[in-house]
Design a protein around this motif. Structure first.
Motif, short mmCIF file in Angstrom:
data_model
loop_
_atom_site.label_atom_id
_atom_site.label_comp_id
_atom_site.label_asym_id
_atom_site.label_seq_id
_atom_site.Cartn_x
_atom_site.Cartn_y
_atom_site.Cartn_z
N VAL A 1 1.10 -1.27 0.15
CA VAL A 1 0.23 0.06 0.11
C VAL A 1 0.90 1.22 -0.11
N VAL A 2 0.51 2.35 -0.63
CA VAL A 2 1.14 3.37 -0.63
C VAL A 2 0.31 4.78 0.07
N VAL A 3 1.28 4.93 1.15
CA VAL A 3 0.39 6.12 1.68
C VAL A 3 1.36 7.77 1.76
N SER A 4 0.92 8.73 1.95
CA SER A 4 1.72 10.00 1.70
C SER A 4 2.14 10.69 3.05
N ARG A 5 3.04 11.16 3.04
CA ARG A 5 3.70 12.08 4.33
C ARG A 5 2.97 13.33 4.47
N LEU A 6 2.08 13.60 3.45
CA LEU A 6 1.25 15.06 3.46
C LEU A 6 -0.07 14.71 4.28
N ASP A 7 -0.49 13.54 4.40
CA ASP A 7 -1.90 12.96 4.75
C ASP A 7 -2.11 13.44 6.42
N HIS A 8 -3.44 13.71 6.52
CA HIS A 8 -3.90 13.55 8.02
C HIS A 8 -3.56 12.23 8.50
N ASP A 9 -3.53 11.80 9.59
CA ASP A 9 -3.26 10.48 10.14
C ASP A 9 -4.45 9.44 9.68
N SER A 10 -5.50 10.31 9.74
CA SER A 10 -6.84 9.32 9.43
C SER A 10 -6.60 8.34 8.10
N ASN A 11 -5.81 8.96 7.03
CA ASN A 11 -5.71 8.48 5.99
C ASN A 11 -4.24 7.72 5.78
N ILE A 12 -3.61 7.59 7.14
CA ILE A 12 -2.27 6.93 6.85
C ILE A 12 -2.34 5.77 7.88
N PRO B 1 2.91 -3.56 -9.83
CA PRO B 1 2.21 -4.46 -9.90
C PRO B 1 1.60 -5.31 -8.26
N ARG B 2 2.55 -4.76 -7.36
CA ARG B 2 1.98 -5.60 -6.15
C ARG B 2 1.09 -4.47 -5.40
N THR B 3 0.98 -3.38 -5.89
CA THR B 3 0.11 -2.44 -4.98
C THR B 3 -1.32 -2.62 -5.13
N ARG B 4 -1.84 -2.55 -3.88
CA ARG B 4 -3.19 -2.65 -3.71
C ARG B 4 -4.03 -1.48 -3.62
N VAL B 5 -3.40 -0.60 -2.69
CA VAL B 5 -4.23 0.76 -2.51
C VAL B 5 -3.30 1.70 -2.66
N VAL B 6 -3.46 2.93 -3.08
CA VAL B 6 -2.93 4.22 -2.84
C VAL B 6 -3.77 5.09 -2.29
N ALA B 7 -3.40 5.70 -1.08
CA ALA B 7 -4.17 6.64 -0.04
C ALA B 7 -3.42 7.97 -0.33
#
Ligand SMILES: Cc1ncc(COP(=O)(O)O)c(C=O)c1O
Length: 405
Positions: free
Chosen positions: A108-119, A156-162
């Motif tokens: 899964v890919v998360v971003s350092r910019l996000d509110h913690d609720s989407n991390i 190819p292994r990524t399931r979600v990008v948040a």
């Protein structure tokens, strides 16, 4: 035609207390039509769903209207609007349900910019199955979240990008459509946190490429209830934990327990309120205009109006010599700054004593604040929404000038 902020402000009883409410990013005030809709729902009598009596039918009607309202606000489909108590809770529900289909080979890919609720919900869901978490980084100088990095992060292994549609701290509005395109190219899902973006800009979940789009009504003049918007077909493929006797249908199976019917009546009224914010209000639209069209026209006017206030705020902050974080090209009208030598909480307290409401701390933009070296105190956050006026901004600047001086 100018945005008639005096007309808008008159609808908000709370503004009569004389404070400059620059804390909208943490929750807006609520206008009379929304308060009335909530009270009217209770006055009319509401029953739980599925009963053999009219009060129960009324609740079903409220839920259906609220789903359509959120669909009109976001460009989604009413049958794919899932309600819950908060965006945080809804992200946990979706992350937990999706992660049942992941293995240790997934990412899964998360971003350092996000509110913690989407991390955090993604990190914790990934940890349970041993899946890998990859991080998109914000440029700490500019506050941008460069979309180009997703070419390397997504595979190819990524399931979600948040990813967020707007940072609740520094306002950055990343190129979500470009990021979502990277996800789509490999068959991954894109979960977009629209909590901070929705009150400020016209939203079209299809144009964004969002498979899921989360939004909280209390950030756009509604009550404390949230929604995540997805295509019904997609929801059909996902099974959350649920009670045995509750509906297996979509979107119902994602809604645990009894919905807050009166608040949902308020959420629908809040969308009607947003749709009527454009200059001249509802009267400016032709009768044939759909609510979706009125929402888009109105939010376009809101975006332009807020941009004017925000330019004044940024200009004033710059002149005062405060330390501003983030200067992204596309931003929600939210400033994040520190006054040299004064802790952010002290700044907020002194401004409150002068009748100006702002936030301090990391505002749950925990990773971003950590990366910026701002923990544990964070910074001061002041932002505008559609009911703020130039006087609010000027009072902030005057308060800060006194503080600095
Ligand atoms: C950008 C952003 N995402 C998510 C949230 C969390 O929303 P909720 O309080 O509905 O869980 C917030 C709340 O401040 C927010 O600003």
């Amino acid at each position: 035609m100018t945005f008639d902020v005096a007309r808008v402000r008159a609808l908000y009883p709370a503004l009569a207390d004389g404070y400059a409410y620059l804390d909208g990013a943490a929750g807006t005030q609520v206008p009379v039509p929304v308060i009335d809709a909530i009270a009217d729902a209770y006055r009319a009598g509401i029953g739980n769903l599925g009963g053999a009596f009219e009060a129960s039918d009324r609740s079903e009607e409220i839920v259906a209207r609220a789903r359509q309202a959120v669909a009109d606000l976001t460009g989604g489909t009413a049958g794919g609007v899932v309600f819950g108590p908060s965006a945080t809770e809804l992200c946990y529900r979706v992350a937990n349900a999706l992660s049942r289909m992941w293995t240790a080979d997934d990412e899964v890919v998360v971003s350092r910019l996000d509110h913690d609720s989407n991390i955090r919900p993604w990190i914790q869901a990934a940890a349970r199955v041993g899946a890998v978490v990859r991080w998109a980084e914000a440029d700490l100088e500019t506050g941008e979240l460069p979309a180009g990095q997703y070419a390397d992060l997504v595979g190819p292994r990524t399931r979600v990008v948040a990813v967020t549609a707007a940072s609740n701290a520094i306002g950055t509005r990343p190129d979500v459509a470009a990021i979502a395109a990277h996800a789509r190219a490999v068959g991954a899902l894109c979960y977009v946190d629209g909590v901070h973006a929705t009150p400020h800009v016209p939203v079209d979940v299809t144009a964004l490429g969002a498979d899921f789009y989360a939004t909280s009504a209390y950030k756009w003049a509604g009550p404390h209830v949230a929604a995540v918007v997805a295509a019904p077909d997609l929801l059909e493929t996902i099974w959350p934990d649920k009670l045995a006797p509750s509906s297996n249908g979509v979107p119902w199976r994602f809604e645990r327990g009894t919905l807050p019917f009166a608040d949902l009546a308020g959420a629908a009224a809040a969308v009607d309120h947003l749709a009527a914010l454009a200059p001249g209000g509802a009267a400016s639209g032709t009768v044939s205009q759909s609510r979706r069209e009125r929402v888009l026209a109105s939010m376009t006017a809101v975006e332009a109006y807020e941009a004017g206030l925000f330019a004044r705020m940024l200009g004033g902050l710059d002149e005062l010599g405060v330390t501003l974080y983030g200067s992204a090209a596309r931003r929600a009208p939210t400033a994040f700054f520190n006054v040299p030598g004064v802790p952010p909480r002290t700044v907020a307290e002194r401004l409150a004593a002068r009748g100006v409401n702002v936030w301090s701390g990391d505002n749950y933009a925990y990773e971003l604040c950590t990366a910026l070296g701002l923990q544990p105190d964070g910074a001061v956050r002041a932002g505008v929404v559609h009911y703020n006026n130039l006087s609010d901004v000027d009072r902030l600047l005057a308060g800060l000038a006194e503080l600095a001086g």
